[in-house]
Motif scaffolding. Sequence first.
Motif, PDB file in Angstrom:
ATOM      1  N   SER A   1       0.820  -1.215   0.000  1.00  0.00           N
ATOM      2  CA  SER A   1       0.000   0.000   0.000  1.00  0.00           C
ATOM      3  C   SER A   1       0.852   1.263   0.000  1.00  0.00           C
ATOM      4  O   SER A   1       0.424   2.314  -0.477  1.00  0.00           O
ATOM      5  CB  SER A   1      -0.923  -0.003   1.221  1.00  0.00           C
ATOM      6  OG  SER A   1      -1.800  -1.109   1.193  1.00  0.00           O
TER       7      SER A   1
ATOM      8  N   GLU B   1     -17.337  -4.980   1.294  1.00  0.00           N
ATOM      9  CA  GLU B   1     -17.627  -5.607   2.577  1.00  0.00           C
ATOM     10  C   GLU B   1     -18.982  -6.313   2.530  1.00  0.00           C
ATOM     11  O   GLU B   1     -19.142  -7.420   3.048  1.00  0.00           O
ATOM     12  CB  GLU B   1     -17.615  -4.567   3.693  1.00  0.00           C
ATOM     13  CG  GLU B   1     -17.913  -5.153   5.058  1.00  0.00           C
ATOM     14  CD  GLU B   1     -17.902  -4.109   6.159  1.00  0.00           C
ATOM     15  OE1 GLU B   1     -18.982  -3.792   6.690  1.00  0.00           O
ATOM     16  OE2 GLU B   1     -16.816  -3.606   6.477  1.00  0.00           O
TER      17      GLU B   1
ATOM     18  N   ARG C   1     -13.747 -12.234  -1.154  1.00  0.00           N
ATOM     19  CA  ARG C   1     -12.909 -11.703  -0.064  1.00  0.00           C
ATOM     20  C   ARG C   1     -11.790 -10.798  -0.563  1.00  0.00           C
ATOM     21  O   ARG C   1     -11.401  -9.840   0.115  1.00  0.00           O
ATOM     22  CB  ARG C   1     -12.325 -12.873   0.751  1.00  0.00           C
ATOM     23  CG  ARG C   1     -11.574 -12.422   2.006  1.00  0.00           C
ATOM     24  CD  ARG C   1     -12.490 -11.629   2.939  1.00  0.00           C
ATOM     25  NE  ARG C   1     -11.831 -11.195   4.150  1.00  0.00           N
ATOM     26  CZ  ARG C   1     -11.122 -10.069   4.277  1.00  0.00           C
ATOM     27  NH1 ARG C   1     -10.951  -9.278   3.225  1.00  0.00           N
ATOM     28  NH2 ARG C   1     -10.582  -9.744   5.426  1.00  0.00           N
ATOM     29  N   ILE C   2     -11.255 -11.065  -1.748  1.00  0.00           N
ATOM     30  CA  ILE C   2     -10.117 -10.285  -2.239  1.00  0.00           C
ATOM     31  C   ILE C   2     -10.493  -8.824  -2.481  1.00  0.00           C
ATOM     32  O   ILE C   2      -9.663  -7.922  -2.342  1.00  0.00           O
ATOM     33  CB  ILE C   2      -9.558 -10.912  -3.537  1.00  0.00           C
ATOM     34  CG1 ILE C   2      -8.305 -10.156  -4.016  1.00  0.00           C
ATOM     35  CG2 ILE C   2     -10.609 -10.934  -4.646  1.00  0.00           C
ATOM     36  CD1 ILE C   2      -7.187 -10.095  -3.023  1.00  0.00           C
TER      37      ILE C   2
ATOM     38  N   ILE D   1      -9.431  -6.111  -0.237  1.00  0.00           N
ATOM     39  CA  ILE D   1      -7.995  -5.909  -0.052  1.00  0.00           C
ATOM     40  C   ILE D   1      -7.381  -5.106  -1.182  1.00  0.00           C
ATOM     41  O   ILE D   1      -6.668  -4.117  -0.965  1.00  0.00           O
ATOM     42  CB  ILE D   1      -7.274  -7.275   0.067  1.00  0.00           C
ATOM     43  CG1 ILE D   1      -7.799  -8.034   1.292  1.00  0.00           C
ATOM     44  CG2 ILE D   1      -5.766  -7.093   0.143  1.00  0.00           C
ATOM     45  CD1 ILE D   1      -7.299  -9.465   1.377  1.00  0.00           C
ATOM     46  N   TYR D   2      -7.629  -5.524  -2.442  1.00  0.00           N
ATOM     47  CA  TYR D   2      -6.897  -4.864  -3.526  1.00  0.00           C
ATOM     48  C   TYR D   2      -7.514  -3.531  -3.938  1.00  0.00           C
ATOM     49  O   TYR D   2      -8.583  -3.156  -3.469  1.00  0.00           O
ATOM     50  CB  TYR D   2      -6.676  -5.782  -4.721  1.00  0.00           C
ATOM     51  CG  TYR D   2      -7.871  -6.405  -5.411  1.00  0.00           C
ATOM     52  CD1 TYR D   2      -9.143  -5.878  -5.353  1.00  0.00           C
ATOM     53  CD2 TYR D   2      -7.693  -7.567  -6.161  1.00  0.00           C
ATOM     54  CE1 TYR D   2     -10.198  -6.449  -6.023  1.00  0.00           C
ATOM     55  CE2 TYR D   2      -8.742  -8.159  -6.835  1.00  0.00           C
ATOM     56  CZ  TYR D   2      -9.987  -7.604  -6.771  1.00  0.00           C
ATOM     57  OH  TYR D   2     -11.036  -8.190  -7.444  1.00  0.00           O
TER      58      TYR D   2
ATOM     59  N   THR E   1      -6.757  -1.119   0.276  1.00  0.00           N
ATOM     60  CA  THR E   1      -7.549  -1.853   1.263  1.00  0.00           C
ATOM     61  C   THR E   1      -8.712  -0.997   1.759  1.00  0.00           C
ATOM     62  O   THR E   1      -8.695   0.235   1.647  1.00  0.00           O
ATOM     63  CB  THR E   1      -6.689  -2.252   2.467  1.00  0.00           C
ATOM     64  OG1 THR E   1      -6.288  -1.062   3.164  1.00  0.00           O
ATOM     65  CG2 THR E   1      -5.457  -3.033   2.033  1.00  0.00           C
ATOM     66  N   ASN E   2      -9.688  -1.648   2.335  1.00  0.00           N
ATOM     67  CA  ASN E   2     -10.843  -0.893   2.827  1.00  0.00           C
ATOM     68  C   ASN E   2     -10.471   0.062   3.951  1.00  0.00           C
ATOM     69  O   ASN E   2     -11.119   1.101   4.140  1.00  0.00           O
ATOM     70  CB  ASN E   2     -11.939  -1.863   3.274  1.00  0.00           C
ATOM     71  CG  ASN E   2     -12.658  -2.485   2.084  1.00  0.00           C
ATOM     72  OD1 ASN E   2     -12.287  -2.256   0.931  1.00  0.00           O
ATOM     73  ND2 ASN E   2     -13.670  -3.277   2.357  1.00  0.00           N
ATOM     74  N   GLU E   3      -9.416  -0.262   4.692  1.00  0.00           N
ATOM     75  CA  GLU E   3      -8.945   0.669   5.718  1.00  0.00           C
ATOM     76  C   GLU E   3      -8.369   1.933   5.078  1.00  0.00           C
ATOM     77  O   GLU E   3      -8.588   3.052   5.565  1.00  0.00           O
ATOM     78  CB  GLU E   3      -7.889  -0.015   6.593  1.00  0.00           C
ATOM     79  CG  GLU E   3      -8.425  -1.140   7.469  1.00  0.00           C
ATOM     80  CD  GLU E   3      -8.660  -2.439   6.725  1.00  0.00           C
ATOM     81  OE1 GLU E   3      -9.273  -3.349   7.316  1.00  0.00           O
ATOM     82  OE2 GLU E   3      -8.219  -2.574   5.548  1.00  0.00           O
TER      83      GLU E   3
END
Length: 588
Positions: free
Chosen positions: A172, A399, A431-432, A435-436, A439-441
């Motif tokens: 990231s 999500e 699920r991926i 992340i890609y 990322t959700n964060e």
Amino acid sequence: MWTYQAPLRDMQFVLEHWLDAPQAWRQSAAFDGLDTPLAMQVLEQAGLFCSEVLAPLNASGDRQGCRFTDGKVQTPDGFAQAYRAYVEGGWPALACAAELGGQGLPQVLEAALQEMLYASNHAWAMYTGIAHGAYLCLKHHAPQWVQSRYLPDIVSGQALATMCLTEPQAGSDVGLLRCRALPQADGSHALSGNKLFISGGEQDLSGNILHLVLARLPDAAAGSRGISLFLVPRQLDDGRLNGVRCDGIEHKMGIKGSATCSLVFEEAQGWLIGQPHQGLAAMFVMMNSARLHVGLQGLGHTEAAWQNALQYAGERRQMRAPQRPDGVAASAADPLHYHPAMRRTLLELRAISEGLRAAGYWAAHLLDQAEQASEAQARAQAAQLSGLLTPIIKAYFTEQGFRQASQALQVFGGYGYVAEFAIEQTLRDSRIAMIYEGTNEIQANDLLLRKVLGDHGEALQQWLHILDEEARLAIAVPPCNALGVELQRRAESLTQAWHGVVQHSAEDAEYPYRAAGDFLKLCGLTLLAFAWCRAARVAQNLPASDPQRSAKLQTAQFFFTWLLPEADRHLAGLYSARSPLPFLGTAS
């Protein structure tokens, strides 16, 4: 048996009634002649391609996966033939400019196409998913000769594109990347370095692959401000293979039919895109498109999970339902959809799927307005609002894609855990997306720190005004009165939450980072509340005989009663975030 049918009826409802897109198309010279029947004809054909060509390859592609031999990738059986059919159907050209060989259709139709592709076969769609973002990146930033040479290849499908950011030491944090680009006498650059997690970095679908690569010039500063963007084709115009090779593919939890490659650049010839040391600005054109499309992956997974769970629940008989809502006397074994727990789950799947569709298509429609609106102010406001919505859609939609796939698996019971019914593949594949593409964060930080605090709430206030306007319209329609009142209350809560975030961020520099996740989810739920309030309201304009009129109102009421209260938990989370998080210490 896993099936997929394009939800054309709901797509038409969103385009024609929720967005009133045909009205905007009539006011744009770029979309002259486009109307609802033509748009639906396009989407109907796309739906047939997805259900008849892609969906049958979904499970087999997962079982077979990609094969890597001597630097070459062989995609699962049928993938290459499906790509040829995709190209022959003109789908790569859908939302590309007519002067470049494209069809010149709106991005909202491109969004609908992407939803269908990901719903029917996520792994296959990984190869084509970045193409439109690459097209936009080159169209806005590449030298004219590069546009003339390579854009027609993207539009025609002769070439597919990749986005080469990640390196083994730089995920990231792209400021850590080491890939180097040395200027050459002919104006090109020689790129050397390693890239990781490159979707479609090597494949057997397209004639050429166009790698968009972030790298450093010799005079680059440290960090992200020293990064430039380059176009590196796999095959050069003289027929030679360029100095880029695949040295392996990843073995993954899901999307196994997508080749996730490690690439080695060895003095590969490339050309600068945009200005030196401003590669991220050029790349973000591509990334923002990609983030919207990744959000649509969440929608696609939710829709596919909803369709198959509903079908299974209607066929599987288990126990006696306590009460059948159709008035028929309960039998020894009733279909699952009569049991309250399963009915609750199925209603959530429907509410989330249709709500995400309205909100996601709205974001794509805003991109069309940002380009085509007649007034400069309207274009600027649409661009600003779409920028605010992009991280919400990427993070919240993905999500929900994973969450709703898990909910749907529960409907299948033990059968959901085995490969026979394929809902387990949807859970793994979905699920991926969290992340890609950031990322959700990271999306949550982008929303709160850059899109809200960074512009002093200007874009947020524009959205809050739209929420208030919709609430007032709904209050004036009797069946939707309560929905409008509640939407108004939720908009006020979001306003107060924003003011609280501003106050506490000034007192504690880490606070917005702790609060960002709850703030994004609060915005996601508010976005769906807006989507459902508007859906219920505009559905009242349909004929009384149209079942969508009552279904939209019923599902909106379910969302507001059963799902929207989750927003209170995220409001509480913003309050909890005022307390510092303890450090975990260092490992011995």
